[in-house]
Every structure is written in structure tokens, then in C-alpha cells.
Write a protein that holds these residues in place. Sequence first.
Motif, PDB file in Angstrom:
ATOM      1  N   ALA A   1       0.853  -1.184   0.000  1.00 47.81           N
ATOM      2  CA  ALA A   1       0.000   0.000   0.000  1.00 47.81           C
ATOM      3  C   ALA A   1       0.888   1.233   0.000  1.00 47.81           C
ATOM      4  O   ALA A   1       1.934   1.255   0.626  1.00 47.81           O
ATOM      5  CB  ALA A   1      -0.903   0.008   1.221  1.00 47.81           C
TER       6      ALA A   1
ATOM      7  N   SER B   1      -4.286   9.654   2.859  1.00 44.38           N
ATOM      8  CA  SER B   1      -4.999   8.585   2.156  1.00 44.38           C
ATOM      9  C   SER B   1      -4.009   7.532   1.695  1.00 44.38           C
ATOM     10  O   SER B   1      -2.817   7.788   1.576  1.00 44.38           O
ATOM     11  CB  SER B   1      -5.749   9.149   0.950  1.00 44.38           C
ATOM     12  N   TYR B   2      -4.507   6.331   1.440  1.00 46.76           N
ATOM     13  CA  TYR B   2      -3.675   5.250   0.914  1.00 46.76           C
ATOM     14  C   TYR B   2      -4.312   4.693  -0.346  1.00 46.76           C
ATOM     15  O   TYR B   2      -5.491   4.903  -0.611  1.00 46.76           O
ATOM     16  CB  TYR B   2      -3.483   4.131   1.947  1.00 46.76           C
ATOM     17  N   SER B   3      -3.502   3.987  -1.101  1.00 47.89           N
ATOM     18  CA  SER B   3      -3.967   3.390  -2.349  1.00 47.89           C
ATOM     19  C   SER B   3      -3.214   2.087  -2.582  1.00 47.89           C
ATOM     20  O   SER B   3      -2.012   2.019  -2.342  1.00 47.89           O
ATOM     21  CB  SER B   3      -3.712   4.355  -3.503  1.00 47.89           C
TER      22      SER B   3
ATOM     23  N   LYS C   1      -3.523  -1.852  -5.127  1.00 45.34           N
ATOM     24  CA  LYS C   1      -4.212  -2.604  -6.180  1.00 45.34           C
ATOM     25  C   LYS C   1      -4.189  -4.087  -5.852  1.00 45.34           C
ATOM     26  O   LYS C   1      -3.189  -4.627  -5.399  1.00 45.34           O
ATOM     27  CB  LYS C   1      -3.531  -2.403  -7.531  1.00 45.34           C
TER      28      LYS C   1
ATOM     29  N   GLU D   1      -7.674  -4.163  -9.566  1.00 47.19           N
ATOM     30  CA  GLU D   1      -8.667  -3.231  -9.037  1.00 47.19           C
ATOM     31  C   GLU D   1      -8.010  -2.352  -7.974  1.00 47.19           C
ATOM     32  O   GLU D   1      -7.365  -2.842  -7.052  1.00 47.19           O
ATOM     33  CB  GLU D   1      -9.834  -4.011  -8.407  1.00 47.19           C
ATOM     34  N   GLU D   2      -8.178  -1.030  -8.108  1.00 47.92           N
ATOM     35  CA  GLU D   2      -7.527  -0.096  -7.190  1.00 47.92           C
ATOM     36  C   GLU D   2      -8.457   0.258  -6.027  1.00 47.92           C
ATOM     37  O   GLU D   2      -9.635   0.517  -6.209  1.00 47.92           O
ATOM     38  CB  GLU D   2      -7.129   1.186  -7.935  1.00 47.92           C
ATOM     39  N   PHE D   3      -7.885   0.252  -4.829  1.00 45.23           N
ATOM     40  CA  PHE D   3      -8.613   0.597  -3.612  1.00 45.23           C
ATOM     41  C   PHE D   3      -7.946   1.793  -2.967  1.00 45.23           C
ATOM     42  O   PHE D   3      -6.720   1.857  -2.877  1.00 45.23           O
ATOM     43  CB  PHE D   3      -8.607  -0.570  -2.616  1.00 45.23           C
ATOM     44  N   THR D   4      -8.737   2.772  -2.536  1.00 51.31           N
ATOM     45  CA  THR D   4      -8.216   3.920  -1.819  1.00 51.31           C
ATOM     46  C   THR D   4      -9.015   4.094  -0.535  1.00 51.31           C
ATOM     47  O   THR D   4     -10.166   3.661  -0.443  1.00 51.31           O
ATOM     48  CB  THR D   4      -8.311   5.226  -2.651  1.00 51.31           C
ATOM     49  N   GLY D   5      -8.394   4.710   0.450  1.00 54.60           N
ATOM     50  CA  GLY D   5      -9.091   4.928   1.707  1.00 54.60           C
ATOM     51  C   GLY D   5      -8.330   5.895   2.582  1.00 54.60           C
ATOM     52  O   GLY D   5      -7.265   6.399   2.241  1.00 54.60           O
TER      53      GLY D   5
END
Length: 80
Positions: free
Chosen positions: A43, A64-66, A68, A72-76
Amino acid sequence: MKKIKNIFWLIFASVLFGTVIYKIALNSFTDNFLGKNPKIIKAVLINEKNFMGNQPVDSQFSYSYSFKVNGEEFTGDAHN
């Protein structure tokens, strides 16, 4: 001499017992929480600040973090 033998066997038994408990705990953790095929991903903290509300003087924030997984890319929010 007899005292040294007793200490040796006590340490040997403790190490053996500790190793068995460690292996059982490790297998239980990986099977129950990570599943059979865990994946390791990286991450990345991105330069996006998330300000926390109701703090007018000393505003706190988190980044924020990101990452894959399978394309599929996830951010939060790293605060959560």
C-alpha cells in the motif's frame, strides 16, 4: 552436577513446549485470519490530506492510501 542436569532438562522441556505452542498458534492464525492463500500487497500513502472536523485551532489530518489487488484499485483514509 545433578543440579546442572535438572536445569538443562527444564530448559529443554520449556523450549520444546514453547515451540509446539508457537507452531499451533501460528497455524491457527494463518488459517483463520488470512485464509489458505494469503497475498502480500504494497500500500502506498498518497499525498492527499484528510482533515478531521471541529478542530479550528490545531487541525489534525491523516493521509490517504492506495493499493491494487487483481487490477482493481482501492483507496481509503489511513485514519480508519
